[in-house]
Scaffold this motif. Sequence first.
Motif, PDB file in Angstrom:
ATOM      1  N   GLY A  73      23.319   6.619   5.060  1.00  0.00           N
ATOM      2  CA  GLY A  73      24.477   5.766   5.293  1.00  0.00           C
ATOM      3  C   GLY A  73      25.378   6.218   6.414  1.00  0.00           C
ATOM      4  O   GLY A  73      25.375   5.667   7.477  1.00  0.00           O
ATOM      5  N   MET A  74      26.129   7.274   6.155  1.00  0.00           N
ATOM      6  CA  MET A  74      27.054   7.814   7.144  1.00  0.00           C
ATOM      7  C   MET A  74      27.970   6.745   7.749  1.00  0.00           C
ATOM      8  O   MET A  74      28.209   6.728   8.954  1.00  0.00           O
ATOM      9  CB  MET A  74      26.277   8.544   8.245  1.00  0.00           C
ATOM     10  N   LEU A  75      28.503   5.875   6.891  1.00  0.00           N
ATOM     11  CA  LEU A  75      29.381   4.806   7.374  1.00  0.00           C
ATOM     12  C   LEU A  75      30.618   5.390   8.044  1.00  0.00           C
ATOM     13  O   LEU A  75      31.050   4.930   9.100  1.00  0.00           O
ATOM     14  CB  LEU A  75      29.779   3.897   6.201  1.00  0.00           C
ATOM     15  N   LYS A  76      31.171   6.426   7.429  1.00  0.00           N
ATOM     16  CA  LYS A  76      32.375   7.058   7.974  1.00  0.00           C
ATOM     17  C   LYS A  76      32.117   7.545   9.404  1.00  0.00           C
ATOM     18  O   LYS A  76      32.885   7.272  10.324  1.00  0.00           O
ATOM     19  CB  LYS A  76      32.772   8.222   7.066  1.00  0.00           C
ATOM     20  N   GLU A  77      30.984   8.225   9.577  1.00  0.00           N
ATOM     21  CA  GLU A  77      30.658   8.767  10.896  1.00  0.00           C
ATOM     22  C   GLU A  77      30.409   7.642  11.903  1.00  0.00           C
ATOM     23  O   GLU A  77      30.840   7.715  13.054  1.00  0.00           O
ATOM     24  CB  GLU A  77      29.423   9.672  10.812  1.00  0.00           C
ATOM     25  N   MET A 110      21.957   7.429  17.467  1.00  0.00           N
ATOM     26  CA  MET A 110      21.400   7.764  16.158  1.00  0.00           C
ATOM     27  C   MET A 110      22.186   8.946  15.584  1.00  0.00           C
ATOM     28  O   MET A 110      22.246  10.008  16.212  1.00  0.00           O
ATOM     29  CB  MET A 110      19.933   8.178  16.323  1.00  0.00           C
ATOM     30  N   ILE A 111      22.755   8.736  14.397  1.00  0.00           N
ATOM     31  CA  ILE A 111      23.471   9.837  13.751  1.00  0.00           C
ATOM     32  C   ILE A 111      22.600  10.399  12.636  1.00  0.00           C
ATOM     33  O   ILE A 111      22.273   9.685  11.681  1.00  0.00           O
ATOM     34  CB  ILE A 111      24.810   9.367  13.156  1.00  0.00           C
ATOM     35  N   GLY A 112      22.196  11.644  12.772  1.00  0.00           N
ATOM     36  CA  GLY A 112      21.442  12.319  11.722  1.00  0.00           C
ATOM     37  C   GLY A 112      22.282  13.459  11.178  1.00  0.00           C
ATOM     38  O   GLY A 112      23.188  13.947  11.862  1.00  0.00           O
ATOM     39  N   LYS A 113      21.981  13.862   9.952  1.00  0.00           N
ATOM     40  CA  LYS A 113      22.790  14.904   9.313  1.00  0.00           C
ATOM     41  C   LYS A 113      22.762  16.209  10.117  1.00  0.00           C
ATOM     42  O   LYS A 113      23.803  16.811  10.376  1.00  0.00           O
ATOM     43  CB  LYS A 113      22.264  15.128   7.878  1.00  0.00           C
ATOM     44  N   ASP A 114      21.573  16.610  10.545  1.00  0.00           N
ATOM     45  CA  ASP A 114      21.440  17.876  11.266  1.00  0.00           C
ATOM     46  C   ASP A 114      22.221  17.861  12.571  1.00  0.00           C
ATOM     47  O   ASP A 114      23.011  18.759  12.851  1.00  0.00           O
ATOM     48  CB  ASP A 114      19.967  18.168  11.585  1.00  0.00           C
ATOM     49  N   GLY A 169      27.500  18.915  15.758  1.00  0.00           N
ATOM     50  CA  GLY A 169      28.451  18.234  16.645  1.00  0.00           C
ATOM     51  C   GLY A 169      27.768  17.367  17.681  1.00  0.00           C
ATOM     52  O   GLY A 169      28.278  17.182  18.794  1.00  0.00           O
ATOM     53  N   CYS A 170      26.584  16.846  17.340  1.00  0.00           N
ATOM     54  CA  CYS A 170      25.803  16.042  18.293  1.00  0.00           C
ATOM     55  C   CYS A 170      25.382  14.707  17.679  1.00  0.00           C
ATOM     56  O   CYS A 170      25.394  14.527  16.471  1.00  0.00           O
ATOM     57  CB  CYS A 170      24.521  16.784  18.676  1.00  0.00           C
ATOM     58  N   VAL A 171      24.999  13.788  18.547  1.00  0.00           N
ATOM     59  CA  VAL A 171      24.250  12.600  18.130  1.00  0.00           C
ATOM     60  C   VAL A 171      23.108  12.422  19.121  1.00  0.00           C
ATOM     61  O   VAL A 171      23.090  13.045  20.178  1.00  0.00           O
ATOM     62  CB  VAL A 171      25.133  11.326  18.121  1.00  0.00           C
ATOM     63  N   LYS A 172      22.164  11.540  18.777  1.00  0.00           N
ATOM     64  CA  LYS A 172      21.086  11.224  19.721  1.00  0.00           C
ATOM     65  C   LYS A 172      21.404   9.905  20.408  1.00  0.00           C
ATOM     66  O   LYS A 172      21.806   8.939  19.763  1.00  0.00           O
ATOM     67  CB  LYS A 172      19.753  11.110  18.980  1.00  0.00           C
ATOM     68  N   PRO A 223      11.538  10.540  24.170  1.00  0.00           N
ATOM     69  CA  PRO A 223      11.089   9.350  23.435  1.00  0.00           C
ATOM     70  C   PRO A 223      11.890   9.118  22.146  1.00  0.00           C
ATOM     71  O   PRO A 223      12.009   7.986  21.695  1.00  0.00           O
ATOM     72  CB  PRO A 223       9.614   9.633  23.149  1.00  0.00           C
ATOM     73  N   MET A 224      12.420  10.159  21.541  1.00  0.00           N
ATOM     74  CA  MET A 224      13.165  10.010  20.295  1.00  0.00           C
ATOM     75  C   MET A 224      14.678   9.976  20.547  1.00  0.00           C
ATOM     76  O   MET A 224      15.470  10.007  19.609  1.00  0.00           O
ATOM     77  CB  MET A 224      12.875  11.172  19.351  1.00  0.00           C
ATOM     78  N   GLY A 225      15.061   9.934  21.818  1.00  0.00           N
ATOM     79  CA  GLY A 225      16.489   9.986  22.145  1.00  0.00           C
ATOM     80  C   GLY A 225      16.883  11.392  22.561  1.00  0.00           C
ATOM     81  O   GLY A 225      16.158  12.360  22.278  1.00  0.00           O
ATOM     82  N   GLN A 226      18.047  11.468  23.187  1.00  0.00           N
ATOM     83  CA  GLN A 226      18.480  12.733  23.755  1.00  0.00           C
ATOM     84  C   GLN A 226      19.709  13.237  23.001  1.00  0.00           C
ATOM     85  O   GLN A 226      20.626  12.463  22.726  1.00  0.00           O
ATOM     86  CB  GLN A 226      18.843  12.469  25.230  1.00  0.00           C
TER      87      GLN A 226
END
Lengths: 537, 537
Positions: B447-451, B493-497, B502-505, B517-520
């Motif tokens: 989910g991560m709606l907040k993020e 893309m927001i993943g937990k890791d 402090g990153c997103v893809k 290919p999977m985003g940066q």
Amino acid sequence: MSAEEASKVTVDAAVNAKPEQKQQREVQGKPNKPKSSKKATKAIELKTPKGTKDYADREMAIREQIFSTITQVFKKHGAVALDTPVFELKDILTGKYGEDSKLIYDLKDQGGEECSLRYDLTVPFARYLAMNGVSKMKRYHIAKVYRRDQPAMTKGRMREFYQCDYDIAGTYERMIPDTEIVVTVVDALQRLNLGTGFIVKINHRKILDGMFAVCGVPEDKIRTISSAVDKLDKLPWADVFVEMTQEKGLDPEVANRIGEYVKDKGGVELVQKLLQHPELSKNVKAKEGLEDLALFFEYAEYMGLDKNLVSFDMSLARGLDYYTGIIYEVVLVEESVKPIKVAQATAQLSISKPDGDAGKKKGSSDVVDESQVRVGSIAAGGRYDELVGMFAAAVRGKKPNAKQMVPCVGVSIGVERIFSILMAKAKKENDVRSSPVQVFIMSVREGMLKERMEIAKRLWDAGIPSEFMYKTKPRLDRQYEACDKDQIPWGIMIGKDEWDRGCVKVKNMIQKDEQFPMGQDIPLDGLVADLKARIGL
Amino acid sequence: MSAEEASKVTVDAAVNAKPEQKQQREVQGKPNKPKSSKKATKAIELKTPKGTKDYADREMAIREQIFSTITQVFKKHGAVALDTPVFELKDILTGKYGEDSKLIYDLKDQGGEECSLRYDLTVPFARYLAMNGVSKMKRYHIAKVYRRDQPAMTKGRMREFYQCDYDIAGTYERMIPDTEIVVTVVDALQRLNLGTGFIVKINHRKILDGMFAVCGVPEDKIRTISSAVDKLDKLPWADVFVEMTQEKGLDPEVANRIGEYVKDKGGVELVQKLLQHPELSKNVKAKEGLEDLALFFEYAEYMGLDKNLVSFDMSLARGLDYYTGIIYEVVLVEESVKPIKVAQATAQLSISKPDGDAGKKKGSSDVVDESQVRVGSIAAGGRYDELVGMFAAAVRGKKPNAKQMVPCVGVSIGVERIFSILMAKAKKENDVRSSPVQVFIMSVREGMLKERMEIAKRLWDAGIPSEFMYKTKPRLDRQYEACDKDQIPWGIMIGKDEWDRGCVKVKNMIQKDEQFPMGQDIPLDGLVADLKARIGL
């Protein structure tokens, strides 16, 4: 006979004259004289209709700036544009606006369909969705709407006025789009730099309905009592109490109970408090509404909405019939901090009286400071989950099926008030130049109209806004004056000698150029590039 | 009973129902159910009024592009914007439109002033000038106008349609602004890239009047015979001859003489030829008109107007009453090269019949290819020197004084036809994307709606159009689908890791990125700058 009646009589006389007669008269008029010379005997009134006005050059510059700012914010949230006709079939508007339906403008029956001017942009949007089977859309629409209200033009309340609407249609999880709508409108209003504070009042139709039930309002009086509560931003409680009990026949005991509730204003803590309220929390609808608002405050925090800008206000009801969930109203803080003055000023004002009733009006509205009435509201909206399905149902004559139910939530920004504020600001700062012209092409002597036209053509082709004087042999001082009057920054001077050398002079007409006080010689070949660099194109 | 009549009956029933009854029913309706469930028994028609339509997302994108191109050209020539109300006092419009006055929409008399929807933007402009004593103004106005005409919607002829007007008001030397108007409209049409040719037909009211006098038309028949001549672009000469002689009682001898003149078409050489014409050149008015056109061709050459685009056409008359000098009409070449087909097709068509007369219509318009009728005209205008003074005079009941006479010349571009052409082109090229969104914010899991909301807030603040799915726990494939559907170019893309680091893809959703290919991985701090660079903001 009032001035308005007098003008009406004159107009009637004109209308009743047979068209053939009129045409005849024109044809017989001597050629080359104004055709009106005979008709002129019946004076007409040279004005715009009541409650409407023209917007000219400088005002338009401000207005375009407002629209562009708002449009940008709406688009940033994913909205696409929709344009609908200025009039709708009358039936489409019928039964959507509660007590305000009497303010709808109808078109005359001229042997076709019965139509009315749109009253807002929400009902046409719902009609569009239902008609086209669209179940999901984020749309914005900036256009004029029409209400036969008592105008207060100096303060921006008009019969023809612009609304800027943003709505989200579609079946989504609870309160996510509802909250984003508020984030969007706050963003738009902040970017407009009004120089004045505002707050977003919120409430919820289900909380209101639950509250009315808990207080003991009979079910068939809920909507009309809700309308009375909605007037609390313009009238003191005592007046609303009278309306509820005397006009609308509510038990004074019940009215007093309502009076206790509607005093409440606050933030998320008020929601939490009411969720614990011994009676209200037991009403299923009220509880649902309160849980919605709890979610609203949670999401608003995630989306970085300043919580001081939002006030949960139990007295906010909104007059329109079609709301079913959260309702919003954005008010300027200037006005909202003067509740006593508002109450006093407006107690004498008859509300929303169309001008057909003007003669019956009690009291005088001249003494009212109309800036304090309702125009303090600059945006409003809410959730309306049933309007689209209502249209689908009306066509089939049955209840809408699940697919035809398209829940919507949206907001409408009323820009006339915003326009007044920004126009006043711009006038104070004297920073509205209306002419778009960058270059004025002048001849030093001997007319040189051909040469001025040739240069103009070059500049127009290059996209440089340019003008020259429409005269074969204009005097130089007159050309300077014209340039000055419109604050045109650059002048091109064409002289015989320069022209024979393939040059013109380019001169800064606003700031003195120490190096080239008489202008700088520029060869024709490089003229466009030179001007583009100067103008920054 | 026709479908239209049937719908009218239904509407009448609704209108006659008393408002109180209606409200009662709504109030009694069970809460939380569509309010229409009872009303739905009388079916309403879910449509826009005849001759009007909605414009949605992709159409609006094209339309905004048209308006912006035209506005830019108008401004380049020094025009400022003016906006007037959509309705005017009825008296303001009366007697301005000749035979077309019957097409005006009136508002219903609801106890105020009598008003009508504007028929064009020219009369409101003249009213504005007279009302405010403005003697000099270059203005543009892009807005809807209203005519109760027989619509041919598929081809762009509507009852509600946009006009883009540019007018120059002021006392200037002969023919200079008149010529610039044509230069302006040609520039605008060329920049619209219609992909089809056009020509500007010109003529002059004084040449027409002189010609009619020379041919022997009685003075009281000049305007009505002029109206007949104006139909020559839609009807063959034989039909116009019949109208002149049988309907309008003109001597057939005189009509034949007119027939000889109106065949003439050409450029400056035709003007020169007619200036030598033994009869016409002796008529003072005709001579004045011809000298005007000679100046027109001279100035047009100076301003670089392609002479092949202009045709002096003796059959162009224009129906409106208010023209006094040069008149223009711009027609698409596609249509104008098929005169025979036009003549055949339109001989059967009843012209400009408002729908109240629909029952009386002779013949059938169904067989007519309506694209060939008048809609080939995409712009029109001319000089009207007396309209403003006429208003001033009507108020004072006297002839206007010199100061109140404000000579004007202008042109109106009808964009509906242009819109149809450009829309068809865009559809063929499949190049209209309607969603303004650049970034779609997705959660990989949990989910991560907040993020997602927090990221959206960051991007909105930076002016980056962004969306996320309105769901607390959306599936990744559903988020991909939503992104695909609107062709949104960038995904976050927001993943937990990543989030814990402090990153997103960031991922290109349209073109495959071989390197990532999977985003940066992008740190939150640099996210806005990174996206702005990718998007080119």
